[in-house]
Design an enzyme around this catalytic site. Structure first.
Site, mmCIF file in Angstrom:
data_model
loop_
_atom_site.group_PDB
_atom_site.id
_atom_site.type_symbol
_atom_site.label_atom_id
_atom_site.label_comp_id
_atom_site.label_asym_id
_atom_site.label_seq_id
_atom_site.Cartn_x
_atom_site.Cartn_y
_atom_site.Cartn_z
ATOM 1 N N GLY A 44 0.786 -1.218 0.000
ATOM 2 C CA GLY A 44 0.000 0.000 0.000
ATOM 3 C C GLY A 44 0.821 1.272 0.000
ATOM 4 O O GLY A 44 0.342 2.326 -0.389
ATOM 5 N N PHE A 45 2.093 1.161 0.429
ATOM 6 C CA PHE A 45 2.914 2.364 0.550
ATOM 7 C C PHE A 45 4.106 2.394 -0.401
ATOM 8 O O PHE A 45 4.904 3.334 -0.353
ATOM 9 C CB PHE A 45 3.426 2.518 1.987
ATOM 10 C CG PHE A 45 2.322 2.677 2.991
ATOM 11 C CD1 PHE A 45 1.256 3.525 2.734
ATOM 12 C CD2 PHE A 45 2.344 1.968 4.181
ATOM 13 C CE1 PHE A 45 0.230 3.680 3.649
ATOM 14 C CE2 PHE A 45 1.323 2.118 5.106
ATOM 15 C CZ PHE A 45 0.259 2.984 4.839
ATOM 16 N N GLY A 46 4.268 1.379 -1.232
ATOM 17 C CA GLY A 46 5.408 1.433 -2.123
ATOM 18 C C GLY A 46 5.632 0.155 -2.896
ATOM 19 O O GLY A 46 4.852 -0.812 -2.806
ATOM 20 N N THR A 48 8.839 -2.649 -4.448
ATOM 21 C CA THR A 48 10.187 -3.166 -4.199
ATOM 22 C C THR A 48 10.723 -3.796 -5.482
ATOM 23 O O THR A 48 9.992 -4.528 -6.179
ATOM 24 C CB THR A 48 10.165 -4.211 -3.066
ATOM 25 O OG1 THR A 48 9.556 -3.631 -1.907
ATOM 26 C CG2 THR A 48 11.563 -4.650 -2.707
ATOM 27 N N LYS A 65 13.662 0.057 -2.600
ATOM 28 C CA LYS A 65 12.305 0.275 -2.105
ATOM 29 C C LYS A 65 11.886 1.693 -2.503
ATOM 30 O O LYS A 65 12.538 2.670 -2.139
ATOM 31 C CB LYS A 65 12.245 0.111 -0.593
ATOM 32 C CG LYS A 65 12.279 -1.331 -0.134
ATOM 33 C CD LYS A 65 11.904 -1.449 1.331
ATOM 34 C CE LYS A 65 11.758 -2.916 1.741
ATOM 35 N NZ LYS A 65 11.293 -3.037 3.139
ATOM 36 N N ASP A 163 6.604 -6.479 13.225
ATOM 37 C CA ASP A 163 6.019 -7.169 12.065
ATOM 38 C C ASP A 163 6.749 -8.483 11.790
ATOM 39 O O ASP A 163 7.105 -8.785 10.649
ATOM 40 C CB ASP A 163 6.058 -6.266 10.830
ATOM 41 C CG ASP A 163 5.081 -6.734 9.745
ATOM 42 O OD1 ASP A 163 4.166 -7.529 10.062
ATOM 43 O OD2 ASP A 163 5.237 -6.312 8.582
#
Length: 395
Positions: A44-46, A48, A65, A163
């Site tokens: 959702g944020f980037g 790779t 990233k 995480d």
């Protein structure tokens, strides 16, 4: 292959020696050295990408990233920026550990933020589980032993990963060591931060209850690692391993192979929903995982003490030229006791015979006594090896 990093580019693939995208004209080399060659993940944020460092002769592989938030809302994007920045900071601090990726670069290009880190060649544990099946107890013990030391270092730097899950644990191909990756959700565990309610973050299947409420602690990472272990043991989703009606873990009934009581107890304590009943530190888990000899309870089966024999004293043969011992020997004492028993038995026998039918008394009691003495001396000589005394002439 050279991959264009412009999210709006309709055709991102380019020849490997190209410097600018043939479709949109975007510069393909980040900082004039890092070339993306293949996308390997998107969230959702980037995004790779697998990349190569063309500034070095060997052109080693690395990971790019790209911060590319797709979520809507100012507060959400602001939080995403904060997380991306702090991942760079954490890697810069923690990447010195051999089992944490090293940060290679952090910069902005074309109004987009980028992070470049060391590439870890290997499979993550989710991929390994899908390929080889459920883990055995020995594999789980090895996993804990290997990864807990990494987590110990992370926590010593006052960082909570937040995480931990199979996808963020990579088994490095060259040495089979486990590498902990993705510090994008990590948090510095300052006193103020631990006392404040923060953002709920982490993968729902693995996140600790208190972390879901925004109160993550070091014990939260231990919980997530415990959930990772039971998932690898059962090959089942953690959601299936918890009975919400009974408010209890039921992972044991899904085990592919049995585990020992000691590992069962360790996992049970790692998975306690109440943080106060859970392991508070990595050191506590390691202590139970690898108990010292003093901690191991040894049940000693002491043999029963044998009963002392009544007459078991060994007889020591006389030593030549040794002066005689004036005190009575054990044999003398026992022979006298035997003599008293014999003489007493004879007296009792005579009394019985006298009561039954009168008999004349012994004409010579001293003679009877002398005969007993003679026989006892013969018995003594057999023990001591001394010459047998001569019998007195018969009268």
């Amino acid at each position: 292959m050279s991959y264009c990093l412009n999210p709006a580019c309709p055709n991102s693939q380019n020849p490997s020696d190209t410097k600018f995208c043939l479709t949109c004209g975007t510069k393909l080399l980040l900082k004039d050295r890092y070339r993306a060659i293949k996308p390997i993940g998107q969230g959702g944020f980037g995004r790779t990408f697998l990349a190569v460092d063309e500034d070095k002769p060997s052109k080693p592989r690395c990971v790019i990233k790209q911060f590319y938030p797709q979520a809507q809302g100012t507060s959400t994007v602001k939080k995403a920026i904060e997380l991306f920045n702090q991942e760079a900071m954490r890697l810069d601090e923690l990447g010195k550990h051999s089992q944490i990726p090293e940060l290679l670069a952090y910069f902005t290009q074309d109004d987009r933020q980028y992070l470049v880190q060391e590439f870890i060649d290997g499979q993550n544990l989710a991929q390994e589980l899908a390929q080889v099946g459920a883990f055995s107890e020995s594999q789980i013990r090895q996993l804990l032993s290997d990864l807990l030391s990494v987590l110990q270092f992370v926590h010593s730097q006052q960082v909570i990963h937040r995480d931990i899950k199979p996808e963020n644990i990579i088994r490095r191909s060259r040495d089979r060591k486990l590498v902990l990756v993705d510090f994008g959700a990590s948090k510095v565990a300052t006193t103020n931060a631990l006392n404040q309610t923060g953002t709920s973050i982490g993968s729902p299947e693995y996140v600790a209850p208190e972390q879901a409420r925004g109160k993550a602690s070091f014990a939260s990472d231990i919980y997530s690692l415990g959930v990772t272990c039971i998932h690898l043991l059962t090959q089942r989703s953690p959601f299936d391993l918890y009975d919400i009606n009974e408010d209890a873990w039921i992972w044991r009934q899904y085990l592919i192979s049995k585990v020992s009581d000691s590992l069962d107890k360790i996992l049970d304590k790692m998975l306690q929903t109440a943080p106060s009943r859970r392991y508070q530190s990595v050191e506590e888990v390691l202590k139970d995982l690898n108990p010292s000899p003093a901690q191991v309870t040894v049940i000693s089966h002491t043999p029963a003490t044998p009963a002392k024999p009544l007459k078991s004293s060994p007889v020591t043969p006389p030593v030549a030229n040794k002066p005689p011992n004036t005190s009575k020997s054990q044999i003398d004492i026992e022979l006298e006791a035997l003599k008293a028993e014999i003489m007493g038995g004879s007296t009792a026998k005579n009394e019985n015979q006298k009561s039954a039918s009168p008999q004349p008394p012994s004409s010579n009691p001293a003679k009877a006594n002398s005969q007993v003495d003679l026989e006892l001396e013969e018995l003594k000589s057999q023990f001591l090896g001394s010459p047998t005394p001569k019998k007195p002439p018969q009268s």
